[in-house]
Design a protein around this motif. Structure first.
Motif, short mmCIF file in Angstrom:
data_model
loop_
_atom_site.label_atom_id
_atom_site.label_comp_id
_atom_site.label_asym_id
_atom_site.label_seq_id
_atom_site.Cartn_x
_atom_site.Cartn_y
_atom_site.Cartn_z
N SER A 142 5.64 -59.57 -99.78
CA SER A 142 4.28 -59.17 -100.09
C SER A 142 4.27 -57.97 -101.04
CB SER A 142 3.51 -58.85 -98.82
OG SER A 142 4.15 -57.81 -98.10
N LEU A 143 3.12 -57.77 -101.71
CA LEU A 143 2.99 -56.76 -102.76
C LEU A 143 1.95 -55.72 -102.37
CD1 LEU A 143 2.97 -59.30 -105.73
CD2 LEU A 143 4.95 -58.00 -104.89
N ALA A 144 1.98 -54.59 -103.03
CA ALA A 144 1.09 -53.47 -102.70
C ALA A 144 -0.35 -53.76 -103.12
CB ALA A 144 1.58 -52.19 -103.37
N GLU A 145 -1.29 -53.48 -102.21
CA GLU A 145 -2.71 -53.74 -102.49
C GLU A 145 -3.24 -52.85 -103.61
OE1 GLU A 145 -5.13 -53.36 -99.06
OE2 GLU A 145 -4.02 -54.83 -97.86
N GLU A 146 -2.90 -51.58 -103.58
CA GLU A 146 -3.55 -50.61 -104.46
C GLU A 146 -3.35 -50.96 -105.93
OE1 GLU A 146 -1.46 -49.94 -102.06
OE2 GLU A 146 -2.69 -48.97 -100.53
N ILE A 147 -2.15 -51.30 -106.30
CA ILE A 147 -1.88 -51.59 -107.71
C ILE A 147 -2.59 -52.86 -108.14
CG2 ILE A 147 0.27 -52.85 -107.27
CD1 ILE A 147 -0.44 -50.48 -110.23
N PHE A 148 -2.69 -53.85 -107.25
CA PHE A 148 -3.31 -55.10 -107.67
C PHE A 148 -4.83 -55.01 -107.71
CE2 PHE A 148 0.85 -56.95 -107.31
CZ PHE A 148 0.82 -57.90 -108.32
N ALA A 149 -5.41 -54.08 -106.98
CA ALA A 149 -6.84 -53.84 -107.14
C ALA A 149 -7.13 -53.41 -108.58
CB ALA A 149 -7.30 -52.77 -106.15
N ASP A 150 -6.28 -52.54 -109.11
CA ASP A 150 -6.45 -52.10 -110.50
C ASP A 150 -6.13 -53.23 -111.48
OD1 ASP A 150 -7.20 -49.55 -109.71
OD2 ASP A 150 -5.14 -48.78 -109.79
N VAL A 151 -5.14 -54.05 -111.17
CA VAL A 151 -4.76 -55.15 -112.06
C VAL A 151 -5.91 -56.12 -112.26
CG1 VAL A 151 -3.31 -57.22 -112.24
CG2 VAL A 151 -2.28 -55.02 -111.65
N ILE A 152 -6.62 -56.46 -111.16
CA ILE A 152 -7.71 -57.44 -111.27
C ILE A 152 -9.09 -56.80 -111.38
CG2 ILE A 152 -6.36 -59.22 -110.09
CD1 ILE A 152 -8.06 -58.72 -107.58
N GLY A 153 -9.15 -55.49 -111.44
CA GLY A 153 -10.40 -54.80 -111.72
C GLY A 153 -11.39 -54.80 -110.59
N VAL A 154 -10.91 -54.65 -109.34
CA VAL A 154 -11.80 -54.55 -108.19
C VAL A 154 -11.50 -53.27 -107.44
CG1 VAL A 154 -11.96 -57.06 -107.98
CG2 VAL A 154 -10.27 -55.81 -106.59
N ASN A 155 -12.39 -52.90 -106.51
CA ASN A 155 -12.12 -51.75 -105.65
C ASN A 155 -11.09 -52.13 -104.59
OD1 ASN A 155 -14.05 -50.01 -106.86
ND2 ASN A 155 -15.70 -51.04 -105.71
#
Length: 296
Positions: A133-146
């Protein structure tokens, strides 16, 4: 060299001019790799397939898949559409199964008929492979959501059933609808991951008869967003079954995709997860739109 016939199809369609567009070419055994790539670029759909043998080889039809930029080892909506085209244009008779030979191996497609006409086609994908599994925080920024838009009760996880995708669970339809890749950050984050394409989903839907709403970003294949993605939804089905997202390890649901693109799509997902196996099947309807030939 003779001209190459082709058919244009809408796959995972809810009606004409919906779903994901596909061109299928046959009689393509003498085409070079360059010619196939040029034809795929000329058509400029997310994928174009080439049936390179009109007689079965080891029980299946040799098939190659090209995006406008590159060749793929497997893809979902091209599999359903190519099986449809083989039944309609080559076999011209009712058969219960068509096997396609890809780089990843042989993929079977079951064909169902209603009053003699093709109805839902089902492809059986490879056994899933799950990655860390991958880190939530970085992928929120990757897909442009909170970060709070991500459903932290389930992991962000790369999964493959022939072609790998990063699965990201979101909470709301609003979050899915407003998601947008930060391309610079995306390129850095996914560069060394086992999957680069991204599927986001949520349990809220536009059509109350569907169970999930999905979007798929395939920037890594030169396609910013895909309106209906059988390979990605196969990964999603395996993910849902593994994590019992639907309340059990058995998944039998319908998914909507493509609405943000004006290409409403309907996909049927089935999976059954056990400690040893997780068979995955993805179904949908195919509609023929046009026929023609390439002049060589």
């Amino acid at each position: 060299m003779t001209n190459i016939p082709f058919v244009i199809l809408d796959v995972f369609a809810t009606g004409k001019y919906t779903g994901n567009q596909l061109a299928v070419c046959w009689g393509a055994e003498n085409l070079t790799d360059l010619q196939m790539q040029q034809i795929a670029r000329e058509i400029n759909f997310s994928e174009t397939t080439f049936v390179t043998d009109t007689e079965p080889v080891n029980g299946g039809y040799n098939t190659r898949i090209f995006t406008p930029m590159t060749e793929l080892p497997f893809a979902g909506h091209p599999t359903l559409g190519t099986a449809f085209a083989i039944q309609q244009q080559i076999l011209k008779q009712q058969v219960e199964r068509v096997n396609l030979n890809y780089q990843v191996g042989q993929i079977p497609v079951d064909l169902n008929y209603v009053d003699g006409n093709l109805d839902i086609l089902w492809m059986h994908q490879q056994q899933p492979k799950f990655y860390d599994s991958l880190a939530e925080e970085i992928f929120a920024d990757v897909i442009g959501v909170n970060p709070t838009d991500i459903d932290s009760g389930y992991p962000i996880e790369p999964v493959s059933t022939g072609l790998p995708f990063i699965i990201i669970p979101l909470k709301t339809l609003a979050a899915v609808g407003t998601a947008k890749l930060n391309l610079e950050l995306y390129a850095r984050v996914v560069a060394d991951l086992p999957a680069q394409a991204i599927l986001i989903f949520c349990p809220e839907t536009v059509d109350p008869q569907r169970q999930l709403h999905v979007r798929v970003f395939t920037e890594c294949f030169g396609i910013p967003e895909d309106p209906a993605t059988g390979s990605a939804n196969g990964c999603l089905a395996a993910y849902l079954a593994k994590h019992q997202y639907c309340g059990s390890p058995n998944v039998n649901i319908t998914v909507e995709q493509g609405m943000e693109m004006g290409r409403s799509s309907l996909l049927y997902l089935r999976a059954d997860h056990t400690p040893d196996l997780c068979p995955v099947s993805i179904g949908g309807r195919v509609i023929k739109i046009a026929t023609g030939e390439f002049i060589l």
